[in-house]
Design an enzyme around this catalytic site. Structure first.
Site, PDB file in Angstrom:
ATOM      1  N   ASN A 188       0.821  -1.224   0.000  1.00  0.00           N
ATOM      2  CA  ASN A 188       0.000   0.000   0.000  1.00  0.00           C
ATOM      3  C   ASN A 188       0.852   1.271   0.000  1.00  0.00           C
ATOM      4  O   ASN A 188       0.323   2.383   0.048  1.00  0.00           O
ATOM      5  CB  ASN A 188      -0.983   0.014   1.191  1.00  0.00           C
ATOM      6  CG  ASN A 188      -0.268   0.100   2.534  1.00  0.00           C
ATOM      7  OD1 ASN A 188       0.955   0.214   2.590  1.00  0.00           O
ATOM      8  ND2 ASN A 188      -1.040   0.077   3.604  1.00  0.00           N
ATOM      9  N   GLY A 229       6.513   1.736   2.318  1.00  0.00           N
ATOM     10  CA  GLY A 229       7.426   1.404   1.219  1.00  0.00           C
ATOM     11  C   GLY A 229       7.480   2.499   0.163  1.00  0.00           C
ATOM     12  O   GLY A 229       6.843   3.548   0.267  1.00  0.00           O
ATOM     13  N   ALA A 263       3.852  -5.111   7.223  1.00  0.00           N
ATOM     14  CA  ALA A 263       3.537  -5.026   8.656  1.00  0.00           C
ATOM     15  C   ALA A 263       4.164  -3.750   9.203  1.00  0.00           C
ATOM     16  O   ALA A 263       5.031  -3.152   8.570  1.00  0.00           O
ATOM     17  CB  ALA A 263       4.116  -6.224   9.404  1.00  0.00           C
ATOM     18  N   ASN A 264       3.723  -3.363  10.380  1.00  0.00           N
ATOM     19  CA  ASN A 264       4.413  -2.294  11.101  1.00  0.00           C
ATOM     20  C   ASN A 264       5.440  -2.945  12.003  1.00  0.00           C
ATOM     21  O   ASN A 264       5.176  -3.996  12.591  1.00  0.00           O
ATOM     22  CB  ASN A 264       3.423  -1.462  11.902  1.00  0.00           C
ATOM     23  CG  ASN A 264       2.454  -0.743  10.979  1.00  0.00           C
ATOM     24  OD1 ASN A 264       1.286  -1.066  10.905  1.00  0.00           O
ATOM     25  ND2 ASN A 264       2.967   0.206  10.236  1.00  0.00           N
ATOM     26  N   TYR A 272       4.492  -4.901  19.387  1.00  0.00           N
ATOM     27  CA  TYR A 272       5.019  -5.381  18.110  1.00  0.00           C
ATOM     28  C   TYR A 272       5.313  -6.881  18.183  1.00  0.00           C
ATOM     29  O   TYR A 272       4.827  -7.676  17.367  1.00  0.00           O
ATOM     30  CB  TYR A 272       6.284  -4.584  17.750  1.00  0.00           C
ATOM     31  CG  TYR A 272       7.094  -5.208  16.649  1.00  0.00           C
ATOM     32  CD1 TYR A 272       6.530  -5.461  15.399  1.00  0.00           C
ATOM     33  CD2 TYR A 272       8.434  -5.564  16.849  1.00  0.00           C
ATOM     34  CE1 TYR A 272       7.275  -6.046  14.384  1.00  0.00           C
ATOM     35  CE2 TYR A 272       9.182  -6.145  15.838  1.00  0.00           C
ATOM     36  CZ  TYR A 272       8.598  -6.382  14.620  1.00  0.00           C
ATOM     37  OH  TYR A 272       9.329  -6.972  13.624  1.00  0.00           O
ATOM     38  N   LEU A 283      19.134   1.818  14.131  1.00  0.00           N
ATOM     39  CA  LEU A 283      20.457   2.268  14.563  1.00  0.00           C
ATOM     40  C   LEU A 283      21.405   2.540  13.390  1.00  0.00           C
ATOM     41  O   LEU A 283      21.951   3.651  13.284  1.00  0.00           O
ATOM     42  CB  LEU A 283      21.059   1.218  15.515  1.00  0.00           C
ATOM     43  CG  LEU A 283      22.444   1.555  16.053  1.00  0.00           C
ATOM     44  CD1 LEU A 283      22.414   2.839  16.866  1.00  0.00           C
ATOM     45  CD2 LEU A 283      22.971   0.401  16.905  1.00  0.00           C
ATOM     46  N   ARG A 315      22.730  -6.399  20.019  1.00  0.00           N
ATOM     47  CA  ARG A 315      21.866  -7.002  19.004  1.00  0.00           C
ATOM     48  C   ARG A 315      22.695  -7.857  18.039  1.00  0.00           C
ATOM     49  O   ARG A 315      23.886  -7.648  17.884  1.00  0.00           O
ATOM     50  CB  ARG A 315      21.147  -5.908  18.176  1.00  0.00           C
ATOM     51  CG  ARG A 315      20.169  -5.057  18.979  1.00  0.00           C
ATOM     52  CD  ARG A 315      18.919  -5.855  19.320  1.00  0.00           C
ATOM     53  NE  ARG A 315      17.945  -5.073  20.045  1.00  0.00           N
ATOM     54  CZ  ARG A 315      17.919  -4.925  21.371  1.00  0.00           C
ATOM     55  NH1 ARG A 315      18.841  -5.496  22.123  1.00  0.00           N
ATOM     56  NH2 ARG A 315      16.970  -4.226  21.963  1.00  0.00           N
TER      57      ARG A 315
HETATM   58  N1  UDP Z   1      19.268   2.582  19.091  1.00  0.00           N
HETATM   59  C1  UDP Z   1      20.040   3.653  19.529  1.00  0.00           C
HETATM   60  N2  UDP Z   1      20.013   4.810  18.791  1.00  0.00           N
HETATM   61  C2  UDP Z   1      19.272   4.947  17.647  1.00  0.00           C
HETATM   62  C3  UDP Z   1      18.493   3.841  17.226  1.00  0.00           C
HETATM   63  C4  UDP Z   1      18.523   2.673  17.966  1.00  0.00           C
HETATM   64  O1  UDP Z   1      20.717   3.569  20.550  1.00  0.00           O
HETATM   65  O2  UDP Z   1      19.284   6.009  17.024  1.00  0.00           O
HETATM   66  C5  UDP Z   1      19.327   1.311  19.837  1.00  0.00           C
HETATM   67  C6  UDP Z   1      17.980   0.763  20.231  1.00  0.00           C
HETATM   68  O3  UDP Z   1      17.543   1.311  21.456  1.00  0.00           O
HETATM   69  C7  UDP Z   1      18.280  -0.733  20.289  1.00  0.00           C
HETATM   70  C8  UDP Z   1      19.345  -0.944  19.208  1.00  0.00           C
HETATM   71  O4  UDP Z   1      19.907   0.357  18.983  1.00  0.00           O
HETATM   72  O5  UDP Z   1      18.840  -1.058  21.521  1.00  0.00           O
HETATM   73  C9  UDP Z   1      18.783  -1.474  17.912  1.00  0.00           C
HETATM   74  O6  UDP Z   1      17.647  -0.687  17.594  1.00  0.00           O
HETATM   75  P1  UDP Z   1      16.926  -0.736  16.185  1.00  0.00           P
HETATM   76  O7  UDP Z   1      15.809   0.267  16.241  1.00  0.00           O
HETATM   77  O8  UDP Z   1      17.938  -0.576  15.088  1.00  0.00           O
HETATM   78  O9  UDP Z   1      16.382  -2.221  16.073  1.00  0.00           O
HETATM   79  P2  UDP Z   1      15.430  -3.089  17.061  1.00  0.00           P
HETATM   80  O10 UDP Z   1      16.385  -3.891  17.907  1.00  0.00           O
HETATM   81  O11 UDP Z   1      14.551  -2.162  17.831  1.00  0.00           O
HETATM   82  O12 UDP Z   1      14.665  -3.949  16.113  1.00  0.00           O
END
Ligand code: UDP
Length: 349
Positions: free
Chosen positions: A58, A62, A101-102, A167, A214, A245
């Site tokens: 939609n 994207g 998806a969101n 989520y 990130l 991560r």
């Molecule tokens: N994060 C951060 N600064 C940012 C974006 C993300 O410190 O600008 C951290 C976020 O809190 C998480 C990790 O980086 O611990 C990965 O976040 P991201 O949103 O990339 O992926 P998620 O793990 O939420 O799917």
């Protein structure tokens, strides 16, 4: 099956030499969310492997220009039941890959309704369309966020699933629906629980209109588009106090999707490289790869973030035959950096 040369061959990746494994015979694949980050690159890789692709999106998240021009495109919304039933019935795909998806942890904590409506309720329309359309295989884009805060690491499929944000809960509900649709309607499925998808192909990369992830946010500083990046939380129980991560290259994710389409492949799989990197380590890697200094400011924790998520992906390796080719964080960041330099403003639309 006829093979097209990979569109991304200029990247110099290993499979550019022509050793990209063929997952299965050519199929018609219906891809929801094929204009989004992960979907667009899976579409490209499917087409490179000789499959035929119909994209359904939609365009709320994207981009039209992220849809590979070799794919057929249908602009539509999964909330519109008749549209999705007709789209599947008229195209008769053998497999569906469901990315639409969101997917933002933080947003799901403030707007849970959006997550349950889009990721669960609208997804049911797609499941029904799959059953009515006689689709053989359903490959679902799930997430490690279905586990919540894991009791042990690395995270295998055997761990209990207790999501700590809407989520993750919405994706877990959909995983459970898949089991029932298989049992009661014979719809074979594979649910792939990604850890942190990152990186780019040569043509397609990560462009969210509001970027929360990130790596792209850190690379914005290297591109000169932001003065500094933010570190959300420095008091986690991790070696340097920032969240850890497991980053996985988007092309390796795409390969897992193709393997999942093979007949007989079924069930739930965790997908990651088994290596955890902290937010600080990601920033250091981005500095090294880009050759630019990347200042960071420390911010409070982001609600909904577990401290550490690292995959145990042995099941995918053993049962799907998955072989990640770009497992190092350097390779992942290098491909993202290359794409962001070539597309500093992302997609035009
Ligand atoms: N994060 C951060 N600064 C940012 C974006 C993300 O410190 O600008 C951290 C976020 O809190 C998480 C990790 O980086 O611990 C990965 O976040 P991201 O949103 O990339 O992926 P998620 O793990 O939420 O799917």
């Amino acid at each position: 099956m006829k093979r097209n040369p990979p569109a991304s061959s200029k990247l110099g990746f290993a499979w550019a030499k022509g050793d990209w494994p063929l997952a299965c015979r050519a199929m018609k694949v219906f891809v929801t969310g094929g204009a989004g980050y992960i979907g667009s690159i899976c579409v490209e890789q499917l087409l490179d492997a000789g499959h035929t692709v119909v994209v359904f999106d939609n365009l709320s998240e994207g981009h039209r220009s992220a849809v590979d021009e070799r794919a057929m495109f249908i602009e539509g919304c999964l909330s519109d039941r008749e549209t999705i039933l007709n789209a599947v019935a008229s195209n008769q795909p053998e497999a569906i890959m469901h990315f639409a998806a969101n997917a933002l942890v933080g947003e799901s904590m403030t707007n849970p309704s959006k997550y349950f409506r889009n990721n669960v309720a609208n997804g049911i329309n797609l499941l029904d369309a799959a059953v009515e359309g006689g689709v053989r295989k359903f490959v679902f884009s799930s997430t490690c966020a279905t586990f919540g805060v894991p009791e042990t690491m690395p995270m295998t499929e055997a761990l209990p699933q207790n999501p700590i944000n809407p989520y993750g809960e919405s994706k877990l509900i959909f995983e459970k629906l898949l089991r029932w649709y298989q049992e009661l309607h014979g719809l074979e499925f594979v649910a792939l629980r990604y850890f942190n998808a990152a990186g780019a192909s040569e043509k397609f990369g990560e462009h969210h209109r509001i970027e929360t992830h990130l790596i792209p946010n850190v690379l914005k500083v290297a591109l000169g588009q932001a003065k500094e990046c933010k570190i959300f939380g420095t008091d986690y129980p991790t070696p340097d106090g920032t969240c850890v991560r497991d980053y996985i290259h988007i092309i390796d994710l795409a390969q897992a999707h193709m393997l999942a389409m093979e007949p007989g492949k079924n069930g739930y799989y965790n997908l990651g490289n088994g290596e955890g990197y902290s937010v600080r380590q990601v920033i250091e890697t981005c500095e090294r790869v880009s050759g630019k200094p990347i200042p960071a400011i420390e911010e409070p924790r982001r609600p909904g973030d577990p401290p550490r998520l690292v995959a145990g992906a042995q099941k995918a390796i053993d049962e799907l035959g998955w072989k990640p080719q770009f497992a190092s964080l350097d390779q992942i960041v290098e491909s993202a950096w290359r794409w962001h330099q070539a597309n500093p403003n992302g997609y035009p639309d």
